[in-house]
Design a protein around this motif. Structure first.
Motif, PDB file in Angstrom:
ATOM      1  N   ASP A   1     -12.035 -14.032   3.878  1.00  0.00           N
ATOM      2  CA  ASP A   1     -12.548 -14.649   5.095  1.00  0.00           C
ATOM      3  C   ASP A   1     -11.536 -15.652   5.630  1.00  0.00           C
ATOM      4  O   ASP A   1     -10.609 -16.073   4.928  1.00  0.00           O
ATOM      5  N   ARG A   2     -11.715 -16.053   6.898  1.00  0.00           N
ATOM      6  CA  ARG A   2     -10.801 -17.029   7.485  1.00  0.00           C
ATOM      7  C   ARG A   2     -10.895 -18.328   6.697  1.00  0.00           C
ATOM      8  O   ARG A   2     -11.947 -18.706   6.206  1.00  0.00           O
ATOM      9  N   GLY A   3      -9.745 -18.979   6.538  1.00  0.00           N
ATOM     10  CA  GLY A   3      -9.696 -20.223   5.790  1.00  0.00           C
ATOM     11  C   GLY A   3      -9.847 -20.053   4.297  1.00  0.00           C
ATOM     12  O   GLY A   3     -10.243 -20.989   3.601  1.00  0.00           O
ATOM     13  N   SER A   4      -9.540 -18.867   3.786  1.00  0.00           N
ATOM     14  CA  SER A   4      -9.724 -18.612   2.354  1.00  0.00           C
ATOM     15  C   SER A   4      -8.707 -19.378   1.511  1.00  0.00           C
ATOM     16  O   SER A   4      -7.634 -19.754   1.989  1.00  0.00           O
ATOM     17  N   ASP A   5      -9.063 -19.599   0.256  1.00  0.00           N
ATOM     18  CA  ASP A   5      -8.161 -20.235  -0.704  1.00  0.00           C
ATOM     19  C   ASP A   5      -6.982 -19.292  -0.966  1.00  0.00           C
ATOM     20  O   ASP A   5      -7.184 -18.106  -1.248  1.00  0.00           O
ATOM     21  N   PRO A   6      -5.731 -19.771  -0.867  1.00  0.00           N
ATOM     22  CA  PRO A   6      -4.576 -18.899  -1.135  1.00  0.00           C
ATOM     23  C   PRO A   6      -4.640 -18.253  -2.516  1.00  0.00           C
ATOM     24  O   PRO A   6      -4.066 -17.176  -2.732  1.00  0.00           O
ATOM     25  N   GLY A   7      -5.355 -18.902  -3.450  1.00  0.00           N
ATOM     26  CA  GLY A   7      -5.486 -18.327  -4.778  1.00  0.00           C
ATOM     27  C   GLY A   7      -6.221 -17.002  -4.770  1.00  0.00           C
ATOM     28  O   GLY A   7      -5.994 -16.145  -5.648  1.00  0.00           O
ATOM     29  N   CYS A   8      -7.108 -16.791  -3.795  1.00  0.00           N
ATOM     30  CA  CYS A   8      -7.833 -15.519  -3.709  1.00  0.00           C
ATOM     31  C   CYS A   8      -6.882 -14.382  -3.362  1.00  0.00           C
ATOM     32  O   CYS A   8      -7.001 -13.272  -3.902  1.00  0.00           O
ATOM     33  N   ARG A   9      -5.943 -14.641  -2.487  1.00  0.00           N
ATOM     34  CA  ARG A   9      -4.943 -13.619  -2.156  1.00  0.00           C
ATOM     35  C   ARG A   9      -4.096 -13.290  -3.387  1.00  0.00           C
ATOM     36  O   ARG A   9      -3.811 -12.122  -3.671  1.00  0.00           O
ATOM     37  N   SER A  10      -3.713 -14.317  -4.130  1.00  0.00           N
ATOM     38  CA  SER A  10      -2.915 -14.094  -5.343  1.00  0.00           C
ATOM     39  C   SER A  10      -3.670 -13.246  -6.352  1.00  0.00           C
ATOM     40  O   SER A  10      -3.100 -12.352  -6.989  1.00  0.00           O
ATOM     41  N   VAL A  11      -4.973 -13.500  -6.496  1.00  0.00           N
ATOM     42  CA  VAL A  11      -5.789 -12.724  -7.421  1.00  0.00           C
ATOM     43  C   VAL A  11      -5.834 -11.261  -6.981  1.00  0.00           C
ATOM     44  O   VAL A  11      -5.654 -10.343  -7.788  1.00  0.00           O
ATOM     45  N   ALA A  12      -6.080 -11.025  -5.690  1.00  0.00           N
ATOM     46  CA  ALA A  12      -6.133  -9.652  -5.181  1.00  0.00           C
ATOM     47  C   ALA A  12      -4.812  -8.931  -5.421  1.00  0.00           C
ATOM     48  O   ALA A  12      -4.789  -7.753  -5.803  1.00  0.00           O
ATOM     49  N   GLU A  13      -3.709  -9.641  -5.226  1.00  0.00           N
ATOM     50  CA  GLU A  13      -2.392  -9.027  -5.450  1.00  0.00           C
ATOM     51  C   GLU A  13      -2.169  -8.718  -6.918  1.00  0.00           C
ATOM     52  O   GLU A  13      -1.565  -7.690  -7.263  1.00  0.00           O
ATOM     53  N   GLN A  14      -2.669  -9.567  -7.805  1.00  0.00           N
ATOM     54  CA  GLN A  14      -2.555  -9.283  -9.244  1.00  0.00           C
ATOM     55  C   GLN A  14      -3.277  -7.989  -9.608  1.00  0.00           C
ATOM     56  O   GLN A  14      -2.782  -7.189 -10.398  1.00  0.00           O
ATOM     57  N   PHE A  15      -4.445  -7.788  -9.019  1.00  0.00           N
ATOM     58  CA  PHE A  15      -5.238  -6.613  -9.355  1.00  0.00           C
ATOM     59  C   PHE A  15      -4.731  -5.341  -8.680  1.00  0.00           C
ATOM     60  O   PHE A  15      -5.213  -4.255  -8.997  1.00  0.00           O
ATOM     61  N   SER A  16      -3.764  -5.471  -7.783  1.00  0.00           N
ATOM     62  CA  SER A  16      -3.180  -4.272  -7.182  1.00  0.00           C
ATOM     63  C   SER A  16      -2.453  -3.448  -8.227  1.00  0.00           C
ATOM     64  O   SER A  16      -2.228  -2.247  -8.048  1.00  0.00           O
ATOM     65  N   ARG A  17      -2.099  -4.067  -9.336  1.00  0.00           N
ATOM     66  CA  ARG A  17      -1.429  -3.358 -10.425  1.00  0.00           C
ATOM     67  C   ARG A  17      -2.408  -2.900 -11.504  1.00  0.00           C
ATOM     68  O   ARG A  17      -2.012  -2.271 -12.478  1.00  0.00           O
ATOM     69  N   ARG A  18      -3.702  -3.239 -11.320  1.00  0.00           N
ATOM     70  CA  ARG A  18      -4.685  -2.940 -12.355  1.00  0.00           C
ATOM     71  C   ARG A  18      -5.769  -1.971 -11.898  1.00  0.00           C
ATOM     72  O   ARG A  18      -6.230  -1.141 -12.676  1.00  0.00           O
ATOM     73  N   LEU A  19      -6.196  -2.098 -10.650  1.00  0.00           N
ATOM     74  CA  LEU A  19      -7.210  -1.193 -10.122  1.00  0.00           C
ATOM     75  C   LEU A  19      -6.537   0.025  -9.501  1.00  0.00           C
ATOM     76  O   LEU A  19      -5.495  -0.094  -8.847  1.00  0.00           O
ATOM     77  N   PRO A  20      -7.106   1.220  -9.689  1.00  0.00           N
ATOM     78  CA  PRO A  20      -6.463   2.433  -9.195  1.00  0.00           C
ATOM     79  C   PRO A  20      -6.326   2.485  -7.684  1.00  0.00           C
ATOM     80  O   PRO A  20      -5.385   3.085  -7.154  1.00  0.00           O
ATOM     81  N   SER A  21      -7.265   1.874  -6.959  1.00  0.00           N
ATOM     82  CA  SER A  21      -7.226   1.919  -5.496  1.00  0.00           C
ATOM     83  C   SER A  21      -7.816   0.622  -4.963  1.00  0.00           C
ATOM     84  O   SER A  21      -9.031   0.422  -4.994  1.00  0.00           O
ATOM     85  N   ILE A  22      -6.952  -0.280  -4.498  1.00  0.00           N
ATOM     86  CA  ILE A  22      -7.421  -1.580  -4.001  1.00  0.00           C
ATOM     87  C   ILE A  22      -6.689  -1.912  -2.710  1.00  0.00           C
ATOM     88  O   ILE A  22      -5.491  -1.628  -2.561  1.00  0.00           O
ATOM     89  N   TYR A  23      -7.425  -2.472  -1.770  1.00  0.00           N
ATOM     90  CA  TYR A  23      -6.877  -2.840  -0.476  1.00  0.00           C
ATOM     91  C   TYR A  23      -7.172  -4.318  -0.215  1.00  0.00           C
ATOM     92  O   TYR A  23      -8.198  -4.830  -0.638  1.00  0.00           O
ATOM     93  N   LEU A  24      -6.269  -4.973   0.510  1.00  0.00           N
ATOM     94  CA  LEU A  24      -6.469  -6.363   0.906  1.00  0.00           C
ATOM     95  C   LEU A  24      -6.726  -6.405   2.399  1.00  0.00           C
ATOM     96  O   LEU A  24      -5.955  -5.877   3.199  1.00  0.00           O
ATOM     97  N   ARG A  25      -7.839  -7.016   2.767  1.00  0.00           N
ATOM     98  CA  ARG A  25      -8.214  -7.153   4.174  1.00  0.00           C
ATOM     99  C   ARG A  25      -8.317  -8.643   4.476  1.00  0.00           C
ATOM    100  O   ARG A  25      -8.914  -9.384   3.704  1.00  0.00           O
ATOM    101  N   GLU A  26      -7.745  -9.091   5.582  1.00  0.00           N
ATOM    102  CA  GLU A  26      -7.789 -10.513   5.940  1.00  0.00           C
ATOM    103  C   GLU A  26      -8.440 -10.676   7.304  1.00  0.00           C
ATOM    104  O   GLU A  26      -8.056 -10.033   8.277  1.00  0.00           O
ATOM    105  N   MET A  27      -9.448 -11.539   7.372  1.00  0.00           N
ATOM    106  CA  MET A  27     -10.179 -11.775   8.610  1.00  0.00           C
ATOM    107  C   MET A  27      -9.351 -12.602   9.588  1.00  0.00           C
ATOM    108  O   MET A  27      -8.560 -13.452   9.184  1.00  0.00           O
ATOM    109  N   TYR A  28      -9.557 -12.327  10.852  1.00  0.00           N
ATOM    110  CA  TYR A  28      -8.967 -13.151  11.907  1.00  0.00           C
ATOM    111  C   TYR A  28      -9.681 -14.511  11.947  1.00  0.00           C
ATOM    112  O   TYR A  28     -10.786 -14.665  11.434  1.00  0.00           O
ATOM    113  N   GLN A  29      -9.031 -15.478  12.569  1.00  0.00           N
ATOM    114  CA  GLN A  29      -9.652 -16.795  12.711  1.00  0.00           C
ATOM    115  C   GLN A  29     -10.809 -16.703  13.705  1.00  0.00           C
ATOM    116  O   GLN A  29     -10.663 -16.150  14.792  1.00  0.00           O
TER     117      GLN A  29
END
Length: 282
Positions: free
Chosen positions: A38-66
């Motif tokens: 969501d908008r204004g998210s903690d940067p740590g959430c993006r880092s977590v999602a990127e970490q799991f890109s190497r662990r989950l077989p199919s994962i996408y990152l979606r970022e909301m507009y402001q």
């Protein structure tokens, strides 16, 4: 069946890490995960999602507009619309503070097969049912965005409401669009909107007496609980996953409604399947 899981996330990277760890343990090759920040998210959430890109077989990152809209309704409703573009049979909403057990996806498949006309299936405890229900699984005239799945054709009914007319005045919009609703006017954010769609269709949601997921949000947007501190995000996630119900509720402030389940358990779905089949025969 092919599953698409929408994971709305905002400012709780440790809970997101725990949530994705559970999805990793439960997911098979037919599961796609969309982490929607969501908008204004903690940067740590993006880092977590990127970490799991190497662990989950199919994962996408979606970022909301402001945007200026209240709560997570815009993130969830527009996220449903985007997730449907991936195709698939079932669309799940698993918020960052919902943890799923190993049998989560098998449960959803079995319940949709046993109750093909159900509006939705929720793997969490039914928070709308006060009195105990004897059946292993049952249909109930309610909806909750907790470990829930919708068939794609049902989820499509949500997408027309992805509009500033709704986001800018949720209560007013719901009162004008759903004129016959008996749902309280204040219940108008994304779960209230979807509940009104269910109500307009005369639909019911499947719940089970033995949940395959649970809500662990002892702090967050609507809950002034105590956030964990110290250690890495992964270490805090491990602490959350190791908590008992009592430990979680001790951090939850006034809303002490958390019931931890055994996430390692892969329960048989036969009792629930038989209960729904018996209901269909009545």
């Amino acid at each position: 069946m092919k599953h698409t899981v929408l994971v709305p996330a905002w400012r709780r990277p440790d809970m997101l890490h725990a949530c994705l760890s559970c999805l990793e343990a439960a997911a098979g090759r037919h599961v796609s995960v969309v982490v929607s920040l969501d908008r204004g998210s903690d940067p740590g959430c993006r880092s977590v999602a990127e970490q799991f890109s190497r662990r989950l077989p199919s994962i996408y990152l979606r970022e909301m507009y402001q945007h200026p809209y209240r709560g997570n309704s815009c993130n969830v409703i527009s996220g449903i619309k985007d997730c449907l573009k991936l195709g698939g049979d079932l669309l799940h909403i698993v918020e960052e503070d919902v943890f799923v057990a190993r049998g989560y996806f098998d449960f959803h498949e079995a319940m949709h097969e046993a109750a093909p006309t159900a509006f939705a299936v929720s793997a969490c405890r039914n928070q709308n049912q006060i009195r105990p229900v004897e059946q292993a699984a049952y249909l109930h005239p309610s909806y909750q965005s907790l470990g829930v799945s919708l068939r794609s054709e049902v989820a499509q009914r949500v997408t027309p409401h992805d509009t500033p007319l709704y986001y800018g005045n949720m209560m007013g919009y719901c009162s004008k669009v759903f004129t016959s609703s008996i749902i309280p006017s204040g219940h108008a954010e994304q779960d209230g909107l979807i509940n009104r769609i269910r109500e307009s269709l005369g639909g019911r949601t499947v719940y089970a007496n033995r949940p395959r997921a649970f809500h662990a949000g002892f702090h967050g947007y609507n809950r002034p609980g105590t956030q964990l501190s110290g250690g890495t995000v992964a270490e805090r996630a491990a602490r959350i996953l190791a908590m008992t119900s009592e430990e979680m509720n001790a951090l939850a402030g006034e809303l002490k409604d958390h019931e931890v389940i055994n996430l390692e358990e892969h329960l048989s779905v036969e009792p629930e399947r038989e209960a729904l089949s018996a209901t269909a025969r009545i």
